[in-house]
Design a protein around this motif. Structure first.
Motif, PDB file in Angstrom:
ATOM      1  N   CYS A 165     -18.726  10.285 -29.902  1.00 47.34           N
ATOM      2  CA  CYS A 165     -17.921  10.674 -30.791  1.00 47.34           C
ATOM      3  C   CYS A 165     -17.718  10.020 -32.007  1.00 47.34           C
ATOM      4  O   CYS A 165     -18.002   8.685 -32.022  1.00 47.34           O
ATOM      5  N   ALA A 166     -17.229  10.406 -33.104  1.00 51.90           N
ATOM      6  CA  ALA A 166     -17.206   9.669 -34.338  1.00 51.90           C
ATOM      7  C   ALA A 166     -15.737   8.874 -34.617  1.00 51.90           C
ATOM      8  O   ALA A 166     -15.769   7.674 -34.959  1.00 51.90           O
ATOM      9  N   LYS A 167     -14.652   9.440 -34.000  1.00 54.55           N
ATOM     10  CA  LYS A 167     -13.608   8.656 -33.664  1.00 54.55           C
ATOM     11  C   LYS A 167     -12.892   8.723 -32.377  1.00 54.55           C
ATOM     12  O   LYS A 167     -13.149   9.688 -31.458  1.00 54.55           O
ATOM     13  N   SER A 168     -12.233   7.708 -32.271  1.00 55.14           N
ATOM     14  CA  SER A 168     -11.437   7.476 -30.834  1.00 55.14           C
ATOM     15  C   SER A 168     -10.422   8.488 -30.805  1.00 55.14           C
ATOM     16  O   SER A 168     -10.119   8.970 -31.491  1.00 55.14           O
ATOM     17  N   TYR A 169      -9.935   8.491 -29.568  1.00 55.75           N
ATOM     18  CA  TYR A 169      -8.695   9.704 -29.218  1.00 55.75           C
ATOM     19  C   TYR A 169      -7.448   8.935 -30.062  1.00 55.75           C
ATOM     20  O   TYR A 169      -6.490   9.718 -30.209  1.00 55.75           O
ATOM     21  N   THR A 170      -7.571   7.878 -30.554  1.00 54.36           N
ATOM     22  CA  THR A 170      -6.452   7.407 -31.334  1.00 54.36           C
ATOM     23  C   THR A 170      -6.696   7.639 -33.022  1.00 54.36           C
ATOM     24  O   THR A 170      -5.796   7.389 -33.789  1.00 54.36           O
ATOM     25  N   GLY A 171      -7.879   8.040 -33.192  1.00 58.08           N
ATOM     26  CA  GLY A 171      -8.243   8.446 -34.622  1.00 58.08           C
ATOM     27  C   GLY A 171      -9.265   7.220 -35.444  1.00 58.08           C
ATOM     28  O   GLY A 171      -9.283   7.215 -36.760  1.00 58.08           O
ATOM     29  N   ALA A 172      -9.243   6.218 -34.680  1.00 60.36           N
ATOM     30  CA  ALA A 172     -10.058   4.868 -35.223  1.00 60.36           C
ATOM     31  C   ALA A 172     -11.513   5.338 -35.087  1.00 60.36           C
ATOM     32  O   ALA A 172     -12.005   6.065 -34.398  1.00 60.36           O
ATOM     33  N   GLU A 173     -11.921   4.847 -36.315  1.00 60.37           N
ATOM     34  CA  GLU A 173     -13.644   5.075 -36.552  1.00 60.37           C
ATOM     35  C   GLU A 173     -14.331   4.237 -35.594  1.00 60.37           C
ATOM     36  O   GLU A 173     -13.977   3.251 -34.960  1.00 60.37           O
ATOM     37  N   CYS A 174     -15.377   4.795 -34.691  1.00 56.82           N
ATOM     38  CA  CYS A 174     -16.032   4.120 -33.468  1.00 56.82           C
ATOM     39  C   CYS A 174     -16.887   3.306 -34.159  1.00 56.82           C
ATOM     40  O   CYS A 174     -17.268   2.551 -33.413  1.00 56.82           O
ATOM     41  N   SER A 175     -17.512   3.363 -35.300  1.00 58.55           N
ATOM     42  CA  SER A 175     -18.328   2.276 -35.728  1.00 58.55           C
ATOM     43  C   SER A 175     -18.116   1.825 -37.059  1.00 58.55           C
ATOM     44  O   SER A 175     -17.670   2.565 -38.156  1.00 58.55           O
ATOM     45  N   PRO A 176     -18.097   0.552 -37.283  1.00 58.23           N
ATOM     46  CA  PRO A 176     -18.425  -0.368 -36.216  1.00 58.23           C
ATOM     47  C   PRO A 176     -17.537  -0.747 -35.064  1.00 58.23           C
ATOM     48  O   PRO A 176     -16.274  -0.606 -35.513  1.00 58.23           O
ATOM     49  N   ALA A 177     -17.963  -0.857 -33.903  1.00 57.91           N
ATOM     50  CA  ALA A 177     -16.898  -1.113 -33.035  1.00 57.91           C
ATOM     51  C   ALA A 177     -16.041  -2.500 -32.923  1.00 57.91           C
ATOM     52  O   ALA A 177     -16.976  -3.441 -33.401  1.00 57.91           O
ATOM     53  N   PRO A 178     -15.078  -2.605 -32.795  1.00 61.07           N
ATOM     54  CA  PRO A 178     -14.446  -3.985 -32.455  1.00 61.07           C
ATOM     55  C   PRO A 178     -14.933  -4.919 -31.724  1.00 61.07           C
ATOM     56  O   PRO A 178     -15.398  -4.708 -30.825  1.00 61.07           O
ATOM     57  N   PRO A 188      -9.088  -3.088 -28.583  1.00 59.92           N
ATOM     58  CA  PRO A 188      -7.763  -2.340 -28.994  1.00 59.92           C
ATOM     59  C   PRO A 188      -7.806  -0.845 -28.243  1.00 59.92           C
ATOM     60  O   PRO A 188      -8.667  -0.293 -27.841  1.00 59.92           O
ATOM     61  N   GLN A 189      -6.435  -0.407 -28.350  1.00 56.18           N
ATOM     62  CA  GLN A 189      -6.384   0.871 -27.753  1.00 56.18           C
ATOM     63  C   GLN A 189      -7.544   1.965 -28.397  1.00 56.18           C
ATOM     64  O   GLN A 189      -7.434   1.999 -29.849  1.00 56.18           O
TER      65      GLN A 189
END
Length: 382
Positions: A165-178, A188-189
């Motif tokens: 997915c492009a964004k996590s369920y919290t709305g954060a960008e998946c790339s680059p990953a923390p 992070p959540q």
């Protein structure tokens, strides 16, 4: 509705009308058998798996290929399949058809448990304050599932991999990953620690919230009318979780849980139902006399690692071995089975958060640590 479907429905009704203790014995026997077969080298070499109905993978044939599983529930499965009149009549005497119908009955029971236990799983996960507790929530939920079915679902999950997915369920960008090192060794959540929350090496995007994952599983399992669809449901969930976390939960789920399941395997190792009951009673009594002063009050387990070796020595004492059988071979097998199941009991009951000293309790060589690691490395070279 087809003739076969009508017959299956009638057989399922007959199965449900059996004495509850008989049905319980069949389910326990089947699941213990599947846990053993999963560890059998020949089982995998022959391409067997849950619901694989080729001749060499039928229960009776597997007892010859995987002899060690004879006393671990498989004999009860073979006996039921061969002797149940309703099953034989429905299958027309064909062995593969009988096993296929039996597997469908087993799946119906597993599906029923999963639907019935879903709210418990949700509440358990929501209240799990540690990774260890969350693992136990999942393993308890998966315990009624046949081990070979879970194995197939896990293989699919590892092959397919986690959803993208492009964004996590919290709305954060998946790339680059923390990076875990930038978040106190965690993620992070909205991101998962990989390969396991207790061993956070990298962060992976979580497309669905924990609650959504469980809701998807619940919906899928409710509609899973056969083993193949159930495998799909489980594989879909496993793919969305850290792989090592799932591995540990499944490993514990495949082990005996509760006195009845432990007893059924111990009594077999101690001589079987005819004379094993008396032997188990005397064997357990002698082990208890030795272990109790070292373990302490029931419900407690020592955090002092120096007490573990004396506990393990209890299973080798002459007075214990004498109480565990008439001949040397039976004594060794019986005491060994009691030891093995005691180790599992300790792990299940006292290794709650995966951080307790009890998690290191083990009597079987190779032991954890340097010497055991070297021994394991040597075994790989052979």
């Amino acid at each position: 509705m087809t003739w076969w479907a009508n017959s299956f429905k009638a057989l399922h009704s007959d199965f449900e009308r059996l004495d509850p203790s008989q049905v319980s014995d069949i389910y326990i026997g089947f699941n213990l058998c599947q846990s053993c077969l999963k560890e059998c080298k020949e089982y995998h070499e022959m391409g067997c798996g849950f619901d694989v109905l080729k001749e060499e993978c039928l229960p009776e044939a597997l007892l010859e290929s995987c002899e060690a599983c004879d006393g671990k529930g498989c004999e009860k499965v073979v006996e039921f399949i061969n002797e149940n009149e309703a099953l034989n009549a429905t299958a027309g005497g064909d062995n593969a058809t009988k096993v296929g119908i039996f597997n469908d009955l087993i799946w119906k029971a597993a599906q029923h448990h999963s639907v019935e236990d879903m709210d418990t799983l949700k509440d358990c996960i929501a209240g799990a304050a540690t990774v260890g507790l969350a693992e136990k929530c999942l393993s308890s939920f998966l315990h009624p599932m046949p081990a070979t079915l879970l194995d197939k679902a896990l293989d699919i999950a590892k092959t397919v991999g986690p959803p993208a997915c492009a964004k996590s369920y919290t709305g954060a960008e998946c790339s680059p990953a923390p990076k875990p090192e930038e978040h106190g060794g965690s993620c992070p959540q909205g991101f998962m620690c990989m390969p396991d929350p207790s061993k956070c090496e990298q962060c992976a995007c979580s497309c669905n919230s924990p609650g959504d994952k469980l809701t998807q599983l619940s919906t899928c399992m409710t509609k899973a009318v056969n083993p193949d669809s159930g495998i799909y449901c489980l594989a879909e969930m496993f793919a969305q979780l850290p792989p090592d976390f799932v591995d540990k939960a499944i490993e514990e789920a495949n082990e005996p849980a509760g006195a009845e399941e432990h007893y059924s395997q111990i009594v077999t190792a101690c001589g079987g139902d005819e004379n094993g009951t008396e032997t188990v009673s005397s064997c357990l009594q002698q082990v208890e006399f030795c272990v109790r002063p070292l373990q302490g009050h029931p419900g407690e387990f020592p955090s002092d690692f120096t007490k573990y070796q004396p506990i393990c020595e209890c299973f080798r004492k002459p007075e214990v071995l004498e109480a565990c059988g008439e001949d040397e071979e039976t004594q060794k097998e019986c005491a060994g089975a009691v030891q093995k199941h005691y180790e599992m009991h300790v792990k299940h009951k006292y290794c709650v958060h995966n951080t307790e000293v009890a998690c290191e309790f083990q009597c079987q060589w190779p032991l954890p640590g340097f010497f055991g690691d070297v021994a394991k490395a040597g075994a790989k070279e052979e």
